[in-house]
Scaffold this motif. Sequence first.
Motif, PDB file in Angstrom:
ATOM      1  N   CYS A   1      15.919 -38.229   4.686  1.00 47.72           N
ATOM      2  CA  CYS A   1      15.518 -37.431   3.531  1.00 47.72           C
ATOM      3  C   CYS A   1      14.252 -36.656   3.881  1.00 47.72           C
ATOM      4  O   CYS A   1      13.150 -37.194   3.821  1.00 47.72           O
TER       5      CYS A   1
ATOM      6  N   ASP B   1      12.138 -32.242  -0.445  1.00 46.77           N
ATOM      7  CA  ASP B   1      11.774 -32.700  -1.776  1.00 46.77           C
ATOM      8  C   ASP B   1      12.829 -32.179  -2.743  1.00 46.77           C
ATOM      9  O   ASP B   1      12.882 -30.988  -3.041  1.00 46.77           O
ATOM     10  N   HIS B   2      13.691 -33.081  -3.190  1.00 47.32           N
ATOM     11  CA  HIS B   2      14.743 -32.697  -4.130  1.00 47.32           C
ATOM     12  C   HIS B   2      14.936 -33.822  -5.133  1.00 47.32           C
ATOM     13  O   HIS B   2      14.201 -34.807  -5.111  1.00 47.32           O
ATOM     14  N   GLN B   3      15.907 -33.732  -5.956  1.00 52.58           N
ATOM     15  CA  GLN B   3      16.121 -34.735  -6.992  1.00 52.58           C
ATOM     16  C   GLN B   3      16.555 -36.068  -6.369  1.00 52.58           C
ATOM     17  O   GLN B   3      17.242 -36.106  -5.348  1.00 52.58           O
ATOM     18  N   VAL B   4      16.169 -37.121  -7.042  1.00 57.90           N
ATOM     19  CA  VAL B   4      16.472 -38.470  -6.575  1.00 57.90           C
ATOM     20  C   VAL B   4      17.978 -38.678  -6.433  1.00 57.90           C
ATOM     21  O   VAL B   4      18.434 -39.360  -5.516  1.00 57.90           O
ATOM     22  N   LYS B   5      18.760 -38.074  -7.295  1.00 58.35           N
ATOM     23  CA  LYS B   5      20.217 -38.255  -7.218  1.00 58.35           C
ATOM     24  C   LYS B   5      20.781 -37.797  -5.881  1.00 58.35           C
ATOM     25  O   LYS B   5      21.852 -38.231  -5.476  1.00 58.35           O
ATOM     26  N   ASP B   6      20.049 -36.953  -5.148  1.00 53.67           N
ATOM     27  CA  ASP B   6      20.492 -36.449  -3.848  1.00 53.67           C
ATOM     28  C   ASP B   6      19.760 -37.108  -2.679  1.00 53.67           C
ATOM     29  O   ASP B   6      19.915 -36.681  -1.537  1.00 53.67           O
ATOM     30  N   CYS B   7      18.995 -38.136  -2.958  1.00 51.76           N
ATOM     31  CA  CYS B   7      18.186 -38.777  -1.915  1.00 51.76           C
ATOM     32  C   CYS B   7      19.072 -39.642  -1.004  1.00 51.76           C
ATOM     33  O   CYS B   7      19.677 -40.627  -1.431  1.00 51.76           O
TER      34      CYS B   7
END
Length: 139
Positions: free
Chosen positions: A112, A115-121
């Motif tokens: 990872c 920096d993106h949404q947690v749902k895409d981590c």
Amino acid sequence: MKIGELAALAGCETETIRFYEKQGLLAAPARTASGYRTYQQRHLENLQFIRHCRAFDMSLSLVRQLLKFRVDPSQPCGQVNTLIDEQLGHLDTQLTQLHQLKADLQALRTLCQNDHQVKDCEILKNLVHPCTSDCVQHR
């Protein structure tokens, strides 16, 4: 001295002292008529000994063995050396495992980078999947 004084001198909590007593590592002290524990200098020395051993990550079993040597100081110290050598081997094994754990965690971190949404981590997604036979949890 009372348990609070002993704890202060040894730099530990009173619960630690009680625990070591229950484990048989620290001799039970005499008690006053009102039931208070009364500790002697030997208790402080043994408590410091135990705490130093624990600082070297020695198991309670190993500490117990080393304490037995203190009871009979006329014994040859070859067995003490052997116990310490075994502890060194144990620490070497732990260090190897910690290095592998760090490498595995670093590899997980590389999944990872943005920096993106947690749902895409990808880290969180990978932590859900069952471990393979070569991952840290199965070693």
